[in-house]
Design a protein around this motif. Structure first.
Motif, mmCIF file in Angstrom:
data_model
loop_
_atom_site.group_PDB
_atom_site.id
_atom_site.type_symbol
_atom_site.label_atom_id
_atom_site.label_comp_id
_atom_site.label_asym_id
_atom_site.label_seq_id
_atom_site.Cartn_x
_atom_site.Cartn_y
_atom_site.Cartn_z
ATOM 1 N N TYR A 233 0.800 -1.265 -0.069
ATOM 2 C CA TYR A 233 0.058 -0.049 0.087
ATOM 3 C C TYR A 233 0.850 1.061 0.116
ATOM 4 N N ASP A 234 0.832 2.094 -1.039
ATOM 5 C CA ASP A 234 1.592 3.177 -1.089
ATOM 6 C C ASP A 234 0.944 4.387 -0.149
ATOM 7 N N LYS A 235 1.415 4.513 1.026
ATOM 8 C CA LYS A 235 1.044 5.279 1.972
ATOM 9 C C LYS A 235 1.448 6.873 1.612
ATOM 10 N N SER A 236 2.170 7.177 0.697
ATOM 11 C CA SER A 236 2.532 8.512 0.162
ATOM 12 C C SER A 236 1.523 8.944 -0.972
ATOM 13 N N CYS A 237 0.679 7.758 -1.404
ATOM 14 C CA CYS A 237 -0.321 8.219 -2.488
ATOM 15 C C CYS A 237 0.381 8.946 -3.823
ATOM 16 N N SER A 238 1.476 8.584 -4.001
ATOM 17 C CA SER A 238 2.200 9.254 -5.117
ATOM 18 C C SER A 238 2.434 8.440 -6.324
ATOM 19 N N HIS A 239 2.101 7.022 -6.291
ATOM 20 C CA HIS A 239 2.187 6.298 -7.561
ATOM 21 C C HIS A 239 0.940 5.628 -7.418
ATOM 22 N N PRO A 240 0.334 5.749 -8.605
ATOM 23 C CA PRO A 240 -0.888 4.941 -9.039
ATOM 24 C C PRO A 240 -0.686 3.418 -9.121
ATOM 25 N N TRP A 241 -1.536 2.555 -8.720
ATOM 26 C CA TRP A 241 -1.690 1.410 -8.751
ATOM 27 C C TRP A 241 -3.099 0.903 -8.597
ATOM 28 N N VAL A 242 -3.496 -0.465 -9.015
ATOM 29 C CA VAL A 242 -4.655 -1.059 -8.933
ATOM 30 C C VAL A 242 -4.822 -2.109 -7.966
ATOM 31 N N GLU A 243 -5.784 -2.191 -7.210
ATOM 32 C CA GLU A 243 -5.702 -3.435 -6.037
ATOM 33 C C GLU A 243 -7.078 -3.821 -5.946
ATOM 34 N N LEU A 244 -7.406 -5.047 -5.670
ATOM 35 C CA LEU A 244 -8.608 -5.741 -5.532
ATOM 36 C C LEU A 244 -8.381 -6.509 -4.247
ATOM 37 N N ASP A 245 -9.505 -6.481 -3.137
ATOM 38 C CA ASP A 245 -9.269 -6.760 -1.691
ATOM 39 C C ASP A 245 -10.284 -7.600 -1.231
ATOM 40 N N PHE A 246 -10.123 -8.845 -0.419
ATOM 41 C CA PHE A 246 -10.918 -9.381 0.418
ATOM 42 C C PHE A 246 -10.201 -9.283 1.687
ATOM 43 N N GLU A 247 -10.673 -8.241 2.758
ATOM 44 C CA GLU A 247 -10.104 -8.078 4.084
ATOM 45 C C GLU A 247 -11.109 -8.819 5.138
ATOM 46 N N ILE A 248 -10.836 -10.061 5.601
ATOM 47 C CA ILE A 248 -11.624 -10.642 6.386
ATOM 48 C C ILE A 248 -10.974 -10.576 7.926
ATOM 49 N N MET A 249 -11.966 -9.648 8.588
ATOM 50 C CA MET A 249 -11.541 -9.186 9.801
ATOM 51 C C MET A 249 -12.131 -10.279 10.897
ATOM 52 N N GLY A 250 -11.368 -10.865 11.975
ATOM 53 C CA GLY A 250 -11.655 -11.628 12.793
ATOM 54 C C GLY A 250 -12.954 -10.863 13.754
ATOM 55 N N ASN A 251 -12.624 -9.639 13.801
ATOM 56 C CA ASN A 251 -13.648 -8.709 14.787
ATOM 57 C C ASN A 251 -15.008 -8.591 14.053
ATOM 58 N N GLN A 252 -15.035 -8.946 12.881
ATOM 59 C CA GLN A 252 -16.545 -9.023 12.244
ATOM 60 C C GLN A 252 -16.950 -10.498 11.932
ATOM 61 N N ALA A 253 -16.382 -11.364 12.610
ATOM 62 C CA ALA A 253 -16.892 -12.879 12.106
ATOM 63 C C ALA A 253 -18.138 -13.186 13.261
ATOM 64 N N GLY A 254 -18.968 -14.052 12.886
ATOM 65 C CA GLY A 254 -20.279 -14.281 13.480
ATOM 66 C C GLY A 254 -20.963 -15.176 12.880
ATOM 67 N N SER A 255 -22.300 -15.423 13.289
ATOM 68 C CA SER A 255 -22.985 -16.489 12.481
ATOM 69 C C SER A 255 -23.416 -15.776 11.315
ATOM 70 N N GLU A 256 -23.304 -14.432 11.069
ATOM 71 C CA GLU A 256 -23.160 -13.824 10.061
ATOM 72 C C GLU A 256 -21.963 -12.979 9.972
ATOM 73 N N SER A 257 -20.982 -12.831 9.046
ATOM 74 C CA SER A 257 -19.840 -12.149 8.933
ATOM 75 C C SER A 257 -19.805 -11.156 7.983
ATOM 76 N N LYS A 258 -19.391 -9.975 8.453
ATOM 77 C CA LYS A 258 -19.056 -8.944 7.105
ATOM 78 C C LYS A 258 -17.610 -9.017 7.193
ATOM 79 N N ILE A 259 -17.491 -8.757 5.638
ATOM 80 C CA ILE A 259 -16.016 -8.768 4.949
ATOM 81 C C ILE A 259 -15.938 -7.415 4.211
ATOM 82 N N TRP A 260 -14.866 -6.781 4.350
ATOM 83 C CA TRP A 260 -14.543 -5.502 3.817
ATOM 84 C C TRP A 260 -13.870 -5.907 2.342
#
Length: 351
Positions: A114-141
């Motif tokens: 992740y370019d934290k300086s936000c100075s170089h363009p790029w493309v990224e596709l994410d599944f971010e599976i947070m343990g804090n959002q797990a449950g009988s129904e889970s939310k995924i970022w």
């Protein structure tokens, strides 16, 4: 007693033999130590970037560990060896539970960083599976980043605990769209015609695939936008036993070719006459043959094919769901975010 038949150089030969045996033993020990020091989850298709002690193989499964309650102790990253583009890219994951830890599968044109300086363009596709959002129904970022740090994020909600069992996550990339697919169901789709860089990355096979596990404590700087950080939580609050475990079943090739089109039927039968059922009791699920499955759009038929309920959002949209809470839903894409009425619809009820 002196052996008169012993060769005169026997002692020297014995010394040389011992030196050779010791040399072979030292080489074997050294090879064992080198092999041990390099033991991680790298193979012909995947390269582990750091923390070799944070991953080991159990058969076909890469077992990644979050060893402690700080970012430096939590997880590792792996990168695929080939560039990919259009196709179905899959990964089977059993995610880690609890606050502060993320199990990810993503595709990037920027080396997985992740370019934290936000100075170089790029493309990224994410599944971010947070343990804090797990449950009988889970939310995924889910997210698509393009340009210089331009984020197009949305929550999706799946009807299971992401940390309890294996589930298959996929990016379905076509010539003009990207879908986030879980266990064969497309939960989110974005057209790419308005994003030339994402469109070009797919067409030119500029993506590489990545998997990673990482975490943050309260003492460490957070990652991402405020909505992400707030949903993640911190490792300090994770009451599960450490090490936390994430299982990845990496396919030898994650690109699944599109199936061949089915042949046209030889005979097209006349449609059966419609059967009008009596109205379902208030709050009951209305089931219809061939109707939309769970999370499908039931706006047209006001019923679901699998026994889920058809919940109305507004006059323009309804969805097959297991439950519904009236009001705003945080998992709606931002541009579609408006209150849900959560009225249960049936074929006999037109709102």
């Amino acid at each position: 007693q002196v052996c008169s038949n012993c060769p005169a150089r026997a002692p020297a030969q014995l010394h040389t033999s011992r030196k050779m045996a010791f040399s072979r033993l030292s080489t074997a020990v050294l090879c064992t130590l080198v092999a041990t020091s390099r033991a991680d989850c790298s193979n012909a298709q995947w390269t582990q970037a750091y923390s070799p002690d944070a991953c080991h193989m159990e058969g076909p499964t890469a077992v990644v560990k979050c060893l402690g309650k700080s970012g430096s102790q939590c997880g590792t990253r792996m990168e695929s060896g080939s560039n990919v583009g259009i196709g179905l890219h899959t990964m089977t994951i059993k995610a880690a539970p609890g606050p502060g830890v993320v199990s990810t599968f993503y595709m990037s044109t920027n080396g997985g960083l992740y370019d934290k300086s936000c100075s170089h363009p790029w493309v990224e596709l994410d599944f971010e599976i947070m343990g804090n959002q797990a449950g009988s129904e889970s939310k995924i970022w889910t997210n698509m980043l393009q340009g210089t740090c331009q984020e197009h994020w949305a929550w999706i909600t799946v009807p299971f605990d992401v940390s309890a069992d294996y589930h298959t996550y996929a990016f379905d990339i076509t010539a003009d769209s990207i879908s986030w697919v879980v266990d064969g169901v497309a939960y989110r789709t974005m057209a790419t015609d308005g994003f030339p860089d994402a469109h070009a990355a797919a067409q030119s096979s500029s993506f590489k695939e990545f998997i990673s596990v990482w975490g943050k404590s309260s003492a460490e700087a957070g990652e991402g936008i405020p909505e992400f950080r707030n949903a993640l939580g911190v490792l300090d609050s994770n009451t599960n036993a450490f090490p936390l475990i994430v299982d990845y079943q990496r396919p030898s090739s994650s690109v699944v070719p599109a199936p061949a089109p089915a042949p046209a039927p030889a005979v097209v039968a006349a449609p059966a006459p419609a059967v009008v059922s009596a109205p379902a009791p208030a709050g009951a699920a209305a089931t219809c043959v061939g109707g939309p499955a769970l999370w499908g759009d039931c706006s047209a038929r006001h019923c679901c094919g699998d026994g889920a309920k058809c919940y109305e959002k507004d006059a323009h949209f309804a969805q097959c769901r297991q439950s519904c809470t009236p009001g705003m839903h945080g998992d709606d894409e931002l541009k579609y975010r408006s209150p849900w009425s959560c009225h249960v619809l049936t074929p006999a009820v037109r709102r």
